[in-house]
Design an enzyme around this catalytic site. Structure first.
Site, mmCIF file in Angstrom:
data_model
loop_
_atom_site.group_PDB
_atom_site.id
_atom_site.type_symbol
_atom_site.label_atom_id
_atom_site.label_comp_id
_atom_site.label_asym_id
_atom_site.label_seq_id
_atom_site.Cartn_x
_atom_site.Cartn_y
_atom_site.Cartn_z
ATOM 1 N N ARG A 272 0.279 3.485 -3.308
ATOM 2 C CA ARG A 272 -0.386 4.785 -3.113
ATOM 3 C C ARG A 272 0.364 5.882 -3.862
ATOM 4 O O ARG A 272 -0.239 6.697 -4.579
ATOM 5 C CB ARG A 272 -0.473 5.114 -1.628
ATOM 6 C CG ARG A 272 -1.182 6.440 -1.333
ATOM 7 C CD ARG A 272 -1.191 6.728 0.148
ATOM 8 N NE ARG A 272 -2.037 5.795 0.895
ATOM 9 C CZ ARG A 272 -1.578 4.791 1.624
ATOM 10 N NH1 ARG A 272 -0.259 4.578 1.706
ATOM 11 N NH2 ARG A 272 -2.380 3.981 2.268
ATOM 12 N N SER B 49 0.828 -1.219 0.000
ATOM 13 C CA SER B 49 0.000 0.000 0.000
ATOM 14 C C SER B 49 0.857 1.262 0.000
ATOM 15 O O SER B 49 0.502 2.264 -0.637
ATOM 16 C CB SER B 49 -0.933 0.009 1.212
ATOM 17 O OG SER B 49 -0.202 0.040 2.428
ATOM 18 N N ASN C 39 -1.194 7.601 -7.524
ATOM 19 C CA ASN C 39 -1.497 9.034 -7.620
ATOM 20 C C ASN C 39 -0.640 9.731 -8.660
ATOM 21 O O ASN C 39 -1.134 10.577 -9.428
ATOM 22 C CB ASN C 39 -1.303 9.693 -6.249
ATOM 23 C CG ASN C 39 -2.462 9.434 -5.314
ATOM 24 O OD1 ASN C 39 -3.493 10.094 -5.369
ATOM 25 N ND2 ASN C 39 -2.304 8.450 -4.437
#
Length: 293
Positions: free
Chosen positions: A220, A216, A224
């Site tokens: 992440r 994660s 993005n």
């Protein structure tokens, strides 16, 4: 390359998503960790060297007299990260290393993310002007500027954070305490038989927790920045449609300028926010490594 130089919009975007890699061709490398993406490696090293030089200059310029603007700005950053570390990492000796490391992570990640603000076709245009990127077989025909939009880079950084949590887990808890937590939490039990029964469940949950944190953390940042990069490419396609002084072309061209400016301003916040999140989560994971369940 401009959008008019490729056969379709999809080819234009796909072209800009391909790294200069060791595959030797136009294959898109998303999560093949056996492949070396030379452009991502180059820009991550360059930005890292810039950050190290920036901090080195700050340390050399520090004095006890009236500080200049540069020293004040760096001291504000250092104090800010130190304050964050005090509330997360309980061990003072650990903070002496973790706080500077997290400051470096923040600046490095922010600088890598900021490369997304460079115009999409700038380096392609430069390489083409130099005769290095006019054909598929040319060396720099494929060159991707943003390292954090290459999954290999964020995942490599998150793996480094994972190793750091293991290091502090062993250092603070000692090997016996580390493995005790690994096998006896989160389901605590009293007695030999209950402990043995719960042992595989505790181990599985803790392993899954480490995997989830690592994946994660990297995904992440990658997700993005990849989305932001893709949006810049879509905006660039509007400029490719600006081919003449007719109503449609002018409206598309003006739309590109407005959309690109608005998204670039907003993207500055994303660049800093993602760097901050990566830094804070890294600090939190290291802080958790100091605690026993």
């Amino acid at each position: 390359m401009a959008a008019s130089e490729v056969s379709s919009q999809s080819e234009y975007i796909q072209h800009h998503l391909v790294n200069l890699n060791s595959l030797g061709g136009p294959q898109l490398n998303i999560a093949n960790f056996r492949v070396i993406d030379y452009d991502a490696l180059f820009w991550s090293i360059v930005t890292g060297a810039i950050v190290v030089y920036f901090l080195w200059r700050a340390a050399r310029a520090a004095n006890t007299g009236v500080p200049g603007r540069f020293q004040v700005a760096v001291e504000m950053l250092v104090d800010w990260v130190e304050d964050e570390a005090k509330s997360i990492v309980p061990n003072e000796k650990s903070r002496a290393y973790v706080a500077p490391l997290c400051l470096t992570i923040f600046l490095w990640t922010a600088l890598m993310n900021a490369l997304d603000l460079v115009p999409v076709d700038l380096f392609a245009w430069i390489f083409k002007l130099l005769g290095l990127a006019s054909h598929h077989s040319d060396v720099f025909y494929y060159h991707r500027l943003l390292p954090t939009a290459d999954l290999n880079v964020p995942m490599g950084m998150s793996l480094a954070v994972l190793l750091l949590t293991f290091y502090y887990g062993f250092k603070i808890k000692k090997p016996i305490g580390f493995f005790k937590d690994l096998f006896t939490s989160p389901f605590h039990a009293h007695g030999v038989i209950p402990v043995i029964i719960l042992l595989p469940f505790n181990l599985a949950l803790n392993v899954l927790e480490y995997i989830a944190k690592t994946v994660s953390l990297g995904m992440r940042l990658f997700g993005n920045m990849f989305a932001g990069e893709l949006l810049f490419m879509l905006i660039a396609l509007l400029g490719g449609a600006w081919t003449g002084f007719n109503g449609v072309s002018l409206s598309l061209g003006i739309g590109q300028i407005l959309a690109g400016s608005v998204w670039a301003i907003f993207h500055v916040l994303i660049v800093l926010l993602q760097a901050y999140i990566f830094m804070m989560l890294s600090m939190v994971y290291v802080g958790l490594a100091h605690e026993s369940h």
